[in-house]
Design an enzyme around this catalytic site. Structure first.
Site, short mmCIF file in Angstrom:
data_model
loop_
_atom_site.label_atom_id
_atom_site.label_comp_id
_atom_site.label_asym_id
_atom_site.label_seq_id
_atom_site.Cartn_x
_atom_site.Cartn_y
_atom_site.Cartn_z
N GLY A 216 0.75 -1.10 0.13
CA GLY A 216 0.21 0.06 -0.08
C GLY A 216 0.81 1.21 -0.09
CG ASP A 259 8.54 -7.38 -7.64
OD1 ASP A 259 7.39 -7.77 -7.76
OD2 ASP A 259 9.02 -7.08 -8.58
CE LYS A 273 -7.90 -0.11 3.53
NZ LYS A 273 -7.34 1.10 2.95
CG HIS A 277 -7.53 -1.10 -8.00
ND1 HIS A 277 -7.58 -0.99 -6.68
CD2 HIS A 277 -7.11 -0.05 -8.36
CE1 HIS A 277 -7.04 -0.05 -6.25
NE2 HIS A 277 -6.89 0.78 -7.27
#
EC number: 2.1.1.-
Length: 372
Positions: A216, A259, A273, A277
């Site tokens: 994140g 990675d 989280k 997408h």
């Protein structure tokens, strides 16, 4: 064979409504520009500092704007009130904006700088990123992108136009300020509502002894919130070196460079989280395969926790439209997309998982547990 045609014979009222709808859809970008203007002028913060409500003359004074701009600011505020960005007492359509009292609502509260609240994440940079010149130009290039016969994997319209992918190390070479705004905007977007998730979905963390939180932007904010609520969890944050180098120090979590596509630090659970997408279906499968390798069996409590937009009209047309716009944002600027439950099911199966559960739908997002 041509499809059978059905003649459209609109009534006069339908024609006039259609024209008004065409105006709205063609000019919605001006609402975005008005929002950008409000953010750049710090209007939400000014209203907050004035006690949460103010008149137009007082707002002009607080913003140190020329008094000649008062009627023009009134027109901006009238549009933003109608669009649901601010609330107002007394504003109406007859131009009497100077008599109105403008107030913050939950949306504009997110645009107030300096609010001390665990549930507040300043969203200024999300707005500035999504209406930036580079984003807008990529959107304007959509028709040209569709006409081009491009080799797979297809670059996004953003990458095709600007020559570099978004949210990548090379984005900084395109425009350092854009790179900074995007990083800040994505971080603000990703960290919003972590408190809600912890309160409403606490069972996903109960009993965990270790958690790897993956990639994140400024992920320590969400990870730290989880550790504060569940201090027995040992949390590791996996991120790119350039993100960890600039992230604020945090003794509550352990940060590891790495990675997603190569190796993920082992833990009882892995959390993704608002990460997947950004990636194509094929890349999501590769990432989830690494997640599966990092966790124990389901019997030992192994799972992957995914928090993503879950496309579908289950929350009504306005929320669904917001989800579809976020999908368009991904299509124009990345190689990723927002996904339906069926899309996720297929990805989980291809990545070798045996089962999944949608724990809860929170707003536009779904909290999903995936089991090996």
């Amino acid at each position: 064979m041509a499809a059978s045609s059905h003649a459209i014979a609109p009534t006069d009222a339908e024609l006039l409504q259609a024209q008004a709808d065409l105006w709205r859809h063609s000019l919605y970008y001006l609402t975005s520009m008005a929002l950008k203007c409000a953010v750049e002028l710090h209007i939400p913060t000014a209203i907050h500092n004035l006690g949460g409500a103010t008149t137009l003359p007082d707002l002009v004074t607080a913003l140190s704007l020329p008094k000649t701009k008062l009627p023009f600011l009134g027109r901006i505020m009238r549009l933003l009130v109608t669009s649901g960005i601010f609330a107002s007492d007394g504003a109406n359509g007859d131009g009497a904006a100077a008599e109105a009292v403008y107030r913050l609502n939950p949306l504009s509260w997110l645009l107030v700088e300096g609010v001390e609240s665990e549930d507040h994440t300043y969203q200024k940079y999300f707005v500035l990123a999504t209406v930036s010149q580079h984003y807008v130009d990529a959107g304007l290039s959509l028709a040209d992108w569709f006409r081009k016969d491009l080799p797979e994997p297809l670059p996004s319209p953003f990458e095709c136009l600007h020559g570099v992918p978004l949210a990548h190390e090379s984005t900084k070479l395109l425009d350092e300020e854009l790179d900074r705004i995007v990083e800040e905007g994505v971080a603000a977007h990703d960290n919003l509502a972590i408190g809600t998730i912890i309160r409403e979905c606490s069972d996903i963390f109960s009993g965990l002894h270790s958690l790897t939180y993956c990639c994140g932007r400024q992920g320590n904010i969400s990870a730290t919130a989880i550790i504060k609520a569940f201090p027995d969890i040992k949390c590791t944050v996996l991120n790119l070196p350039r993100v960890i180098e600039t992230a604020p120090a945090d003794d509550a979590v352990s940060s590891v460079t790495g990675d997603l596509f190569h190796t993920i630090p082992p833990a009882q659970a892995v959390m993704l989280k608002l990460v997947l997408h950004f990636w194509s279906d094929e890349d999501c499968v590769k990432i989830l395969e690494q997640c599966r390798k990092a966790i124990p069996s389901r019997e030992e409590g192994g799972k992957v926790i995914i928090i993503e937009i879950l496309l579908g009209p289950y929350m009504g047309p306005i929320m669904y439209e917001a989800q579809l716009l976020m999908d368009m944002l991904m299509m124009v600027n990345t190689r990723g997309r927002q996904r339906t439950e069926n899309d996720w099911r297929q990805i989980f199966t291809k990545a070798g998982f045996s089962d999944y559960k949608i724990v809860k739908k929170i707003g536009a997002r779904g909290v999903i547990e995936v089991y090996p």
